[in-house]
Scaffold this motif. Sequence first.
Motif, PDB file in Angstrom:
ATOM      1  N   LEU A 105       6.003  13.497   7.966  1.00  0.00           N
ATOM      2  CA  LEU A 105       5.628  13.631   9.374  1.00  0.00           C
ATOM      3  C   LEU A 105       6.405  12.655  10.255  1.00  0.00           C
ATOM      4  N   ILE A 106       6.516  11.433   9.808  1.00  0.00           N
ATOM      5  CA  ILE A 106       7.220  10.419  10.604  1.00  0.00           C
ATOM      6  C   ILE A 106       8.685  10.803  10.776  1.00  0.00           C
ATOM      7  N   TYR A 107       9.347  11.196   9.680  1.00  0.00           N
ATOM      8  CA  TYR A 107      10.754  11.589   9.775  1.00  0.00           C
ATOM      9  C   TYR A 107      10.938  12.834  10.639  1.00  0.00           C
ATOM     10  N   THR A 108      10.041  13.783  10.515  1.00  0.00           N
ATOM     11  CA  THR A 108      10.127  15.000  11.324  1.00  0.00           C
ATOM     12  C   THR A 108      10.004  14.675  12.808  1.00  0.00           C
ATOM     13  N   ILE A 109       9.071  13.841  13.143  1.00  0.00           N
ATOM     14  CA  ILE A 109       8.880  13.453  14.549  1.00  0.00           C
ATOM     15  C   ILE A 109      10.112  12.714  15.069  1.00  0.00           C
ATOM     16  N   LEU A 110      10.656  11.818  14.269  1.00  0.00           N
ATOM     17  CA  LEU A 110      11.859  11.092  14.686  1.00  0.00           C
ATOM     18  C   LEU A 110      13.044  12.038  14.905  1.00  0.00           C
ATOM     19  N   LYS A 131       0.860  -1.175   0.000  1.00  0.00           N
ATOM     20  CA  LYS A 131       0.000   0.000   0.000  1.00  0.00           C
ATOM     21  C   LYS A 131       0.900   1.230   0.000  1.00  0.00           C
ATOM     22  N   LYS A 132       0.654   2.132  -0.915  1.00  0.00           N
ATOM     23  CA  LYS A 132       1.476   3.328  -1.009  1.00  0.00           C
ATOM     24  C   LYS A 132       0.828   4.445  -0.206  1.00  0.00           C
ATOM     25  N   TYR A 133       1.631   5.039   0.659  1.00  0.00           N
ATOM     26  CA  TYR A 133       1.171   6.155   1.462  1.00  0.00           C
ATOM     27  C   TYR A 133       1.643   7.455   0.821  1.00  0.00           C
ATOM     28  N   PRO A 134       0.904   8.506   1.009  1.00  0.00           N
ATOM     29  CA  PRO A 134       1.347   9.804   0.474  1.00  0.00           C
ATOM     30  C   PRO A 134       2.639  10.257   1.155  1.00  0.00           C
ATOM     31  N   ARG A 135       3.373  11.104   0.493  1.00  0.00           N
ATOM     32  CA  ARG A 135       4.650  11.586   1.016  1.00  0.00           C
ATOM     33  C   ARG A 135       4.488  12.339   2.330  1.00  0.00           C
ATOM     34  N   VAL A 136       3.335  12.883   2.553  1.00  0.00           N
ATOM     35  CA  VAL A 136       3.096  13.646   3.787  1.00  0.00           C
ATOM     36  C   VAL A 136       3.289  12.749   5.006  1.00  0.00           C
TER      37      VAL A 136
END
Length: 157
Positions: free
Chosen positions: A123-128, A114-119
């Motif tokens: 968000l995940i990378y920013t939070i990390l 399943k492909k998720y949008p880049r957003v």
Amino acid sequence: MKNLGNLLKEQRESKGVSISEASNDLKIKDVILENIEEGNIGAFKDIYLLKDQISLYAKYLGLNSNNIIDEFNEYLFEYTSRIPVKEIEREMQKNNKIEKEELKVSSPYTKPMKKYPRVYYFLIYTILILIVFIMFFWSIKQITINTKETKDISYIK
């Protein structure tokens, strides 16, 4: 179908049985019996269930259920023979597609991801990254606080 329905209705009325009595005895809803008597075949989704109900109703009224079912089958043949072949083929193709989709079995390795949008990734990378920075600054603060305390304690002695 209307002829068959009229036959059943006339037989029921000649016996003096109301629809509600027949419904209670056969454990079939009033509406279903009314639709059978009126010949509303469009009110039924399952033809096989309708055949069973007509057969039960005919037996209940003392009619030969085999003859009634034969008459119903003749009506169905006439009704379905008027449906264009293109419509039948279209429905068959649609049903085949649905069946194929339901029967698909795949391993987790061959199943498309399943492909998720880049957003989401952003968000995940920013939070990390924020968590790493917070941990880094917190650890530096802990180290500096600990060194001050040790210097303060050493002066007190």
